[in-house]
Enzyme design. Sequence first.
Site, mmCIF file in Angstrom:
data_model
loop_
_atom_site.group_PDB
_atom_site.id
_atom_site.type_symbol
_atom_site.label_atom_id
_atom_site.label_comp_id
_atom_site.label_asym_id
_atom_site.label_seq_id
_atom_site.Cartn_x
_atom_site.Cartn_y
_atom_site.Cartn_z
ATOM 1 C CB VAL A 214 3.224 23.009 -93.516
ATOM 2 C CG1 VAL A 214 3.235 22.750 -92.029
ATOM 3 C CG2 VAL A 214 3.633 21.772 -94.248
ATOM 4 C CG ASN B 259 -3.217 32.536 -95.112
ATOM 5 O OD1 ASN B 259 -3.186 31.559 -94.379
ATOM 6 N ND2 ASN B 259 -2.409 33.568 -94.973
ATOM 7 C CB VAL C 75 -5.421 29.833 -87.538
ATOM 8 C CG1 VAL C 75 -5.940 30.150 -88.929
ATOM 9 C CG2 VAL C 75 -6.579 29.755 -86.550
ATOM 10 C CE LYS C 76 1.958 30.704 -82.959
ATOM 11 N NZ LYS C 76 2.128 30.701 -81.634
ATOM 12 C CB SER D 204 -2.706 13.357 -84.753
ATOM 13 O OG SER D 204 -1.395 12.883 -84.522
ATOM 14 N N GLY D 205 -0.729 13.734 -87.145
ATOM 15 C CA GLY D 205 0.007 13.025 -88.177
ATOM 16 C C GLY D 205 1.016 13.914 -88.886
ATOM 17 N N GLY D 206 1.088 15.170 -88.458
ATOM 18 C CA GLY D 206 2.058 16.084 -89.051
ATOM 19 C C GLY D 206 1.754 16.325 -90.521
ATOM 20 C CG HIS E 99 -2.684 11.725 -80.074
ATOM 21 N ND1 HIS E 99 -1.721 12.682 -80.372
ATOM 22 C CD2 HIS E 99 -2.455 10.713 -80.938
ATOM 23 C CE1 HIS E 99 -0.977 12.251 -81.374
ATOM 24 N NE2 HIS E 99 -1.403 11.064 -81.739
ATOM 25 C CG ASN E 100 -0.689 16.204 -78.828
ATOM 26 O OD1 ASN E 100 -1.205 15.446 -79.655
ATOM 27 N ND2 ASN E 100 -0.279 17.403 -79.147
ATOM 28 C CE LYS F 63 5.209 23.770 -81.750
ATOM 29 N NZ LYS F 63 5.511 22.347 -82.033
HETATM 30 C C1 6PG Z 1 0.442 15.429 -83.889
HETATM 31 C C2 6PG Z 1 1.366 16.090 -82.884
HETATM 32 C C3 6PG Z 1 1.384 17.560 -82.973
HETATM 33 C C4 6PG Z 1 2.225 18.250 -81.890
HETATM 34 C C5 6PG Z 1 3.676 18.072 -82.048
HETATM 35 C C6 6PG Z 1 4.534 18.974 -81.195
HETATM 36 O O1 6PG Z 1 -0.401 14.723 -83.402
HETATM 37 O O2 6PG Z 1 0.587 15.607 -85.104
HETATM 38 O O3 6PG Z 1 0.910 15.750 -81.599
HETATM 39 O O4 6PG Z 1 0.055 17.968 -82.868
HETATM 40 O O5 6PG Z 1 1.963 19.599 -81.931
HETATM 41 O O6 6PG Z 1 3.999 16.754 -81.851
HETATM 42 O O7 6PG Z 1 4.301 18.884 -79.844
HETATM 43 P P1 6PG Z 1 5.379 19.461 -78.813
HETATM 44 O O8 6PG Z 1 5.997 20.673 -79.440
HETATM 45 O O9 6PG Z 1 4.618 19.818 -77.580
HETATM 46 O O10 6PG Z 1 6.377 18.375 -78.618
#
Ligand code: 6PG
Length: 493
Positions: free
Chosen positions: A16, A36, A78-79, A132-134, A189-190, A263
């Site tokens: 995504v 991919n 990727v992961k 960041s930002g999903g 940030h996280n 995570k």
């Molecule tokens: C971001 C988030 C993202 C992070 C999730 C899940 O900046 O878009 O920080 O990178 O992976 O928020 O984190 P957890 O599963 O550890 O809550």
Amino acid sequence: MSQGAVADFGLIGLAVMGQNLILNAADHGFTVCAYNRTVSKVEHFLNNEAKGKSIVGATSIEDFIKKLKRPRKIMLLVKAGKPVDYIINDLLPHLEKGDIIIDGGNSHFPDTNRRYEELSAKGILFVGSGVSGGEDGARYGPSLMPGGAEEAWPHIKEIFQSIAAKSDGEPCCDWVGPAGAGHYVKMVHNGIEYGDMQLICEAYDIMKRIGRFTDKEISEVFATWNKGVLDSFLIEITRDILAYDDVDGKPLVEKILDTAGQKGTGKWTAINALDLGMPVTLIGEAVFARCLSALKKERVLASKHLTGPEIPEDAVKDKKQFVDDLEQALYASKIISYAQGFMLIGEAAKTYGWKLNNPAIALMWRGGCIIRSVFLGEITKAYRENPDLENLLLHRFFADAVIKAQQGWRKTVGLATTYGVPTPTFSTALAFYDGYRSARLPANLLQAQRDYFGAHTFRVLPEEASETLPVDKDIHINWTGHGGNVSSTTYDA
Ligand code: 6PG
């Protein structure tokens, strides 16, 4: 330019985030090549979301490489972990000196340091970038935190700053620093994201259990807070989550199992804080709060055995005052958390020899990312005024804010403690504040204890120095009369 080299930018990883980032780049006029490992995903993407846009696909690594303009700019989404190394190894035989690989996943910064070293030796410019930002951020403007080989920056700056979120017209993306600095800043940030989320959860719990507010009422409180100093993405989504009903008309959030997942990025921040000796207590408590929440079975059992205070129905007499105090508690704790986060970043810069740009970091977090808020605008301003600011808490704006907020903050923590509602992050923030503003802490006694049982020595206060207690000397006292006079050695790591 080799024949068929049409793409300005290549992206590997069509989950995504990858797909959305490609669409975002295409919207900004760049031609992107998508690849991919499972090639059917490329075809599906080209025939659907990517249709009609400046996006081409590749059927193999060779094909992908051929389609990229030089120097090749390849982003991996990727992961994190082994998959990043696998892809880099697949790419390497086809790359030329000066080509750029950007890892946009949530990689742990020591891995990025390692990859940066290994690839530099091969003449490949490696960039580790926080993203960041999903999903929405990737599509319409993420916060991007690139670091690594600085020679890569002039080549990727335009695309990165065009696709990034904007705050007051400025891109939420700038060069962070060398080696793993970009991923380091994303990690912090996280960690801060964990802290902000836990603070919000504690505020919700206090309103629910002590104030006996309904979810709708709590949602309204968050809606009001979102118009003031707490205006932020996380407060906004909390407002909406609490107003969201299931098909039976009951709040969906109350049906969700109360065990938090993670995570690992918050944990990495806390571990790094311990490694660097920085009191980043709020993020630490936020990680532990998730760990405690995961012990659901044990908590259910304990709830039948371990009693606490009853919460009377009229525990809150003045609802408006209660909510105002809570807002102050949240605001002050948030200031502490960000001050701690920047303390950690400052220490990392010293320890790892990185030159980090605090105003740029604050601006990168101002928009696009999960912790985006109006408040980060104030932090940007503070660091722009004085990039070498010793501590955010020593800036007039934030000092005044916590001083003003402390009455409500103390009342909130006191109320929660009285009624047995856990507030690990509100409480630790307050304990940090009181510790930080204490010219004298009880560590004198602690040093005496260490010397008493382990001959670990102590130093004396300069104003108390004497012939028997000389200043700037490690002193050991024979506290019991029967110990030796030899002080202990230190462990040499
Ligand atoms: C971001 C988030 C993202 C992070 C999730 C899940 O900046 O878009 O920080 O990178 O992976 O928020 O984190 P957890 O599963 O550890 O809550």
